[in-house]
Design an enzyme around this catalytic site. Structure first.
Site, PDB file in Angstrom:
ATOM      1  N   GLY A  12       0.821  -1.229   0.000  1.00 25.24           N
ATOM      2  CA  GLY A  12       0.000   0.000   0.000  1.00 25.24           C
ATOM      3  C   GLY A  12       0.837   1.253   0.000  1.00 25.24           C
ATOM      4  O   GLY A  12       0.726   2.093   0.895  1.00 25.24           O
ATOM      5  N   VAL A  64      -3.828  -7.357  -0.496  1.00 23.73           N
ATOM      6  CA  VAL A  64      -3.254  -8.114   0.634  1.00 23.73           C
ATOM      7  C   VAL A  64      -4.245  -9.083   1.264  1.00 23.73           C
ATOM      8  O   VAL A  64      -3.844 -10.016   1.946  1.00 23.73           O
ATOM      9  CB  VAL A  64      -2.693  -7.192   1.752  1.00 23.73           C
ATOM     10  CG1 VAL A  64      -1.434  -6.485   1.306  1.00 23.73           C
ATOM     11  CG2 VAL A  64      -3.746  -6.227   2.279  1.00 23.73           C
ATOM     12  N   SER A 142      -2.128   1.083  15.281  1.00 22.25           N
ATOM     13  CA  SER A 142      -2.710   2.419  15.413  1.00 22.25           C
ATOM     14  C   SER A 142      -2.944   2.707  16.892  1.00 22.25           C
ATOM     15  O   SER A 142      -3.145   1.783  17.694  1.00 22.25           O
ATOM     16  CB  SER A 142      -4.058   2.473  14.688  1.00 22.25           C
ATOM     17  OG  SER A 142      -4.768   3.638  15.058  1.00 22.25           O
ATOM     18  N   TYR A 155     -12.040  -1.321  13.037  1.00 16.99           N
ATOM     19  CA  TYR A 155     -10.644  -0.886  12.837  1.00 16.99           C
ATOM     20  C   TYR A 155      -9.825  -1.152  14.100  1.00 16.99           C
ATOM     21  O   TYR A 155      -8.691  -1.653  14.038  1.00 16.99           O
ATOM     22  CB  TYR A 155     -10.656   0.608  12.497  1.00 16.99           C
ATOM     23  CG  TYR A 155      -9.306   1.200  12.164  1.00 16.99           C
ATOM     24  CD1 TYR A 155      -8.675   0.906  10.958  1.00 16.99           C
ATOM     25  CD2 TYR A 155      -8.672   2.072  13.043  1.00 16.99           C
ATOM     26  CE1 TYR A 155      -7.444   1.463  10.649  1.00 16.99           C
ATOM     27  CE2 TYR A 155      -7.454   2.637  12.743  1.00 16.99           C
ATOM     28  CZ  TYR A 155      -6.834   2.334  11.538  1.00 16.99           C
ATOM     29  OH  TYR A 155      -5.614   2.888  11.241  1.00 16.99           O
ATOM     30  N   ALA A 157     -10.385  -3.389  16.411  1.00 10.76           N
ATOM     31  CA  ALA A 157     -10.162  -4.840  16.543  1.00 10.76           C
ATOM     32  C   ALA A 157      -9.030  -5.288  15.631  1.00 10.76           C
ATOM     33  O   ALA A 157      -8.158  -6.073  16.025  1.00 10.76           O
ATOM     34  CB  ALA A 157     -11.442  -5.603  16.206  1.00 10.76           C
ATOM     35  N   LYS A 159      -6.513  -3.516  14.450  1.00 14.20           N
ATOM     36  CA  LYS A 159      -5.203  -2.974  14.834  1.00 14.20           C
ATOM     37  C   LYS A 159      -4.720  -3.524  16.190  1.00 14.20           C
ATOM     38  O   LYS A 159      -3.515  -3.632  16.427  1.00 14.20           O
ATOM     39  CB  LYS A 159      -5.257  -1.442  14.857  1.00 14.20           C
ATOM     40  CG  LYS A 159      -5.464  -0.829  13.471  1.00 14.20           C
ATOM     41  CD  LYS A 159      -4.346  -1.193  12.510  1.00 14.20           C
ATOM     42  CE  LYS A 159      -4.467  -0.529  11.162  1.00 14.20           C
ATOM     43  NZ  LYS A 159      -3.361  -0.861  10.251  1.00 14.20           N
TER      44      LYS A 159
HETATM   45  P1  NAP Z   1      -4.052   5.744   3.053  1.00 14.58           P
HETATM   46  O1  NAP Z   1      -3.513   7.078   2.707  1.00 14.58           O
HETATM   47  O2  NAP Z   1      -5.521   5.551   3.069  1.00 14.58           O
HETATM   48  O3  NAP Z   1      -3.372   4.645   2.065  1.00 14.58           O
HETATM   49  C1  NAP Z   1      -3.700   3.305   2.210  1.00 14.58           C
HETATM   50  C2  NAP Z   1      -2.856   2.474   1.296  1.00 14.58           C
HETATM   51  O4  NAP Z   1      -3.253   1.091   1.470  1.00 14.58           O
HETATM   52  C3  NAP Z   1      -3.036   2.795  -0.175  1.00 14.58           C
HETATM   53  O5  NAP Z   1      -1.787   2.695  -0.829  1.00 14.58           O
HETATM   54  C4  NAP Z   1      -3.961   1.677  -0.665  1.00 14.58           C
HETATM   55  O6  NAP Z   1      -3.749   1.340  -2.040  1.00 14.58           O
HETATM   56  C5  NAP Z   1      -3.508   0.536   0.197  1.00 14.58           C
HETATM   57  N1  NAP Z   1      -4.521  -0.527   0.315  1.00 14.58           N
HETATM   58  C6  NAP Z   1      -5.777  -0.446   0.786  1.00 14.58           C
HETATM   59  N2  NAP Z   1      -6.384  -1.633   0.734  1.00 14.58           N
HETATM   60  C7  NAP Z   1      -5.488  -2.501   0.219  1.00 14.58           C
HETATM   61  C8  NAP Z   1      -5.495  -3.887  -0.081  1.00 14.58           C
HETATM   62  N3  NAP Z   1      -6.586  -4.655   0.141  1.00 14.58           N
HETATM   63  N4  NAP Z   1      -4.385  -4.435  -0.608  1.00 14.58           N
HETATM   64  C9  NAP Z   1      -3.286  -3.687  -0.838  1.00 14.58           C
HETATM   65  N5  NAP Z   1      -3.204  -2.383  -0.575  1.00 14.58           N
HETATM   66  C10 NAP Z   1      -4.301  -1.792  -0.056  1.00 14.58           C
HETATM   67  O7  NAP Z   1      -3.545   5.250   4.498  1.00 14.58           O
HETATM   68  P2  NAP Z   1      -2.478   5.897   5.501  1.00 14.58           P
HETATM   69  O8  NAP Z   1      -3.169   6.935   6.294  1.00 14.58           O
HETATM   70  O9  NAP Z   1      -1.225   6.230   4.791  1.00 14.58           O
HETATM   71  O10 NAP Z   1      -2.259   4.657   6.477  1.00 14.58           O
HETATM   72  C11 NAP Z   1      -1.284   3.662   6.255  1.00 14.58           C
HETATM   73  C12 NAP Z   1      -1.336   2.662   7.398  1.00 14.58           C
HETATM   74  O11 NAP Z   1      -1.180   3.338   8.650  1.00 14.58           O
HETATM   75  C13 NAP Z   1      -2.679   1.913   7.505  1.00 14.58           C
HETATM   76  O12 NAP Z   1      -2.455   0.587   7.914  1.00 14.58           O
HETATM   77  C14 NAP Z   1      -3.415   2.679   8.581  1.00 14.58           C
HETATM   78  O13 NAP Z   1      -4.392   1.899   9.212  1.00 14.58           O
HETATM   79  C15 NAP Z   1      -2.280   3.069   9.498  1.00 14.58           C
HETATM   80  N6  NAP Z   1      -2.578   4.242  10.337  1.00 14.58           N
HETATM   81  C16 NAP Z   1      -2.888   5.442   9.773  1.00 14.58           C
HETATM   82  C17 NAP Z   1      -3.197   6.516  10.612  1.00 14.58           C
HETATM   83  C18 NAP Z   1      -3.542   7.882  10.082  1.00 14.58           C
HETATM   84  O14 NAP Z   1      -3.894   8.770  10.896  1.00 14.58           O
HETATM   85  N7  NAP Z   1      -3.454   8.144   8.781  1.00 14.58           N
HETATM   86  C19 NAP Z   1      -3.211   6.346  11.991  1.00 14.58           C
HETATM   87  C20 NAP Z   1      -2.907   5.104  12.520  1.00 14.58           C
HETATM   88  C21 NAP Z   1      -2.596   4.047  11.680  1.00 14.58           C
HETATM   89  P3  NAP Z   1      -4.753   1.913  -3.194  1.00 14.58           P
HETATM   90  O15 NAP Z   1      -4.491   3.377  -3.245  1.00 14.58           O
HETATM   91  O16 NAP Z   1      -4.335   1.174  -4.423  1.00 14.58           O
HETATM   92  O17 NAP Z   1      -6.131   1.573  -2.719  1.00 14.58           O
END
Ligand code: NAP
Length: 247
Positions: A12, A64, A142, A155, A157, A159
């Site tokens: 991702g 994934v 998270s 979410y 659950a 994480k």
């Molecule tokens: P994001 O901007 O929404 O990007 C998510 C990425 O995951 C995208 O590249 C998307 O690819 C990919 N993805 C989604 N579903 C997928 C699948 N089934 N198979 C493969 N790739 C998939 O997310 P982010 O905010 O950067 O977050 C990244 C990670 O950090 C996540 O695990 C999230 O839960 C965690 N996190 C984020 C935050 C926050 O505040 N942003 C906080 C805590 C934890 P496509 O574009 O091709 O769909």
């Protein structure tokens, strides 16, 4: 160049934390395998930007949550680079709702991508890493997996489950020179949090001791630290990167 000669896979990596992490590894000399689910154009932009920094980059479509996709992904990575030294389980989604309104599909989709997806990638990566007797796995959890959050039961659950898997696999692999850790970001400025209203963001900032949201680069920095060769004695840990939110 801390990652010269290392093969790093980031799931991702089209935007947000995944993209920032890919660029940070590219700057440190890594060969990269970056994946996307549907955003092909954005993934190609990340590939080009990483290549401009001198990295060799394999960019693959791989969901994934699908076992066959993950199998093919790791087979292709090994064909190209002969190994996977670092796995960053970054791909993740949210489908928020309060419990009484949460559809079963909303629960299942989030668990399938965030929890099962991390499991499938860890299993595939472990097989490769065990042969090389070397590996660094960094899972994205998270603050919501640590503390819970109203409206994010699914979410949370997923994480919290990632934390459980991280600790368990760390114990399985510690003696094989493979570390497994989790990063638990707080509120980070990415597309995932972009849907929040300005007033909700302001309310949230009041709960962050640092009084600001984090950047994708804040998280990338921590992921690289845990993925370094010299960090190998750190395993089974959950590092909160949240401006003090979880304290
Ligand atoms: P994001 O901007 O929404 O990007 C998510 C990425 O995951 C995208 O590249 C998307 O690819 C990919 N993805 C989604 N579903 C997928 C699948 N089934 N198979 C493969 N790739 C998939 O997310 P982010 O905010 O950067 O977050 C990244 C990670 O950090 C996540 O695990 C999230 O839960 C965690 N996190 C984020 C935050 C926050 O505040 N942003 C906080 C805590 C934890 P496509 O574009 O091709 O769909």
């Amino acid at each position: 160049m801390k990652f010269e000669g290392r093969c790093v896979m980031i799931t991702g990596a089209t935007r947000g934390i995944g993209k920032a992490t890919a660029l940070a590894f590219a700057k440190e000399g890594a060969d990269l395998v970056i994946t996307y689910a549907s955003s092909e154009k954005a993934a190609k932009v990340v590939k080009d930007e990483c290549e401009a920094l001198g990295a060799k980059v394999l960019c693959l479509k791989s969901d994934v949550s699908k076992e066959d996709d993950v199998k093919a992904l790791f087979e292709t990575a090994v064909e190209e680079f002969g190994k996977v030294d670092v796995l960053v389980n970054n791909a993740g989604i949210t489908k928020d709702n309060i419990l009484l309104r949460m559809k079963t599909e909303e629960f299942d989709d989030v668990i399938e991508t965030n929890l099962k997806g991390s499991f499938l990638c860890m299993r595939a990566a472990s097989k490769i890493m065990l042969k090389k007797r070397y590996g660094r796995i960094v899972n994205l959890s998270s603050v919501v997996g640590v503390r819970g959050n109203a409206g994010q039961l699914n979410y949370s659950a997923s994480k919290a489950g990632v934390i459980g898997m991280t600790k368990s696999l760390a114990k399985e692999l510690a003696a094989k020179n493979i570390s497994v850790n989790a990063v638990a970001p707080g509120m980070i400025e990415t597309d995932m949090t972009a849907a929040m209203t300005d007033s909700a963001k302001e309310e949230m900032k009041k709960m962050i001791p640092a009084k600001r949201m984090g950047t994708p680069e804040d998280i990338a920095h921590t992921i690289l630290f845990l993925a370094e060769e010299g960090s190998g004695y750190i395993t089974g840990q959950v590092l909160c990167v949240d401006g003090g939110m979880a304290v």
